[in-house]
Design an enzyme around this catalytic site. Structure first.
Site, PDB file in Angstrom:
ATOM      1  N   HIS A  57      63.610  90.476  36.497  1.00  0.00           N
ATOM      2  CA  HIS A  57      62.470  89.473  36.876  1.00  0.00           C
ATOM      3  C   HIS A  57      61.963  90.837  37.506  1.00  0.00           C
ATOM      4  CE1 HIS A  57      62.737  84.847  36.027  1.00  0.00           C
ATOM      5  NE2 HIS A  57      62.908  85.265  35.368  1.00  0.00           N
ATOM      6  N   GLU A  59      60.722  91.683  40.679  1.00  0.00           N
ATOM      7  CA  GLU A  59      61.607  91.728  41.827  1.00  0.00           C
ATOM      8  C   GLU A  59      62.817  91.951  41.653  1.00  0.00           C
ATOM      9  OE1 GLU A  59      58.064  87.855  42.206  1.00  0.00           O
ATOM     10  OE2 GLU A  59      59.723  88.831  40.399  1.00  0.00           O
ATOM     11  N   CYS A  87      59.608  83.319  42.281  1.00  0.00           N
ATOM     12  CA  CYS A  87      61.000  82.421  41.818  1.00  0.00           C
ATOM     13  C   CYS A  87      62.351  82.407  42.022  1.00  0.00           C
ATOM     14  CB  CYS A  87      61.335  82.994  39.806  1.00  0.00           C
ATOM     15  SG  CYS A  87      63.057  83.545  39.424  1.00  0.00           S
ATOM     16  N   CYS A  90      64.062  84.753  41.775  1.00  0.00           N
ATOM     17  CA  CYS A  90      64.018  86.319  42.405  1.00  0.00           C
ATOM     18  C   CYS A  90      64.087  86.537  44.200  1.00  0.00           C
ATOM     19  CB  CYS A  90      62.540  86.798  41.840  1.00  0.00           C
ATOM     20  SG  CYS A  90      62.307  86.761  40.695  1.00  0.00           S
TER      21      CYS A  90
END
Length: 160
Positions: A57, A59, A87, A90
């Site tokens: 992801h 991040e 999420c 993250c």
């Protein structure tokens, strides 16, 4: 007022990364920028599809880059600007990295409307382990504890 302009500048970078990721057909519409002392340390867009890595992801990818650049796993004092509310994975990574503040654009509800729904993870975490959809069982705890005993004596051990 200057601080607000700085936040907007860095957030626009994250948003631009998310848009470019989609425009170039690289991956999902997510971007993240990590800033420390007013300077960009790292930035990344979502790389899940491009790398076949479900943990890539934006991040997490930006945290990896920042840690590599600064040669540390402790990003205390850093700030993350992310195009979307993080999420659960993250958010956990941000906590583990000791990032000071999160600024985000889209909400998790916006993400859900676009087909990125993490609600089931939040719901699963609220359930006792035996009630979760993913089976989870403890096996060989006594043997596994040996690694922690070794760690207690290791010169690599650091206080988190």
């Amino acid at each position: 007022m200057e601080q607000i302009q700085q936040h907007k500048k860095f957030m626009r970078m994250a948003i631009r990364l998310s848009e470019q990721n989609v425009d170039k057909g690289i991956g999902g519409p997510f971007g993240a920028v990590i800033v420390k002392d007013g300077k960009v340390i790292a930035k990344s867009a979502n790389k899940v599809a491009a790398s076949n890595d479900p943990t890539a992801h934006a991040e997490v990818a930006a945290i990896r880059l920042a840690c590599k650049k600064l040669k540390t796993f402790d990003l205390s004092g850093a700030v993350v600007y992310t195009s979307c509310e993080p999420c659960p994975m993250c958010l956990s990574a941000i906590y583990w990295a000791k990032i000071e503040t999160i600024y985000y654009g889209n909400t998790k509800q916006d993400a859900s409307s676009a087909g990125f729904d993490d609600e089931f993870i939040y719901n699963e975490l609220d359930k006792p382990m035996e009630k979760r959809k993913l089976p989870i069982q403890q096996v060989l705890r006594d043997e596994a504890l040996q690694a922690f005993k070794l760690w207690e004596k290791s010169p690599m051990k650091t206080d988190l």
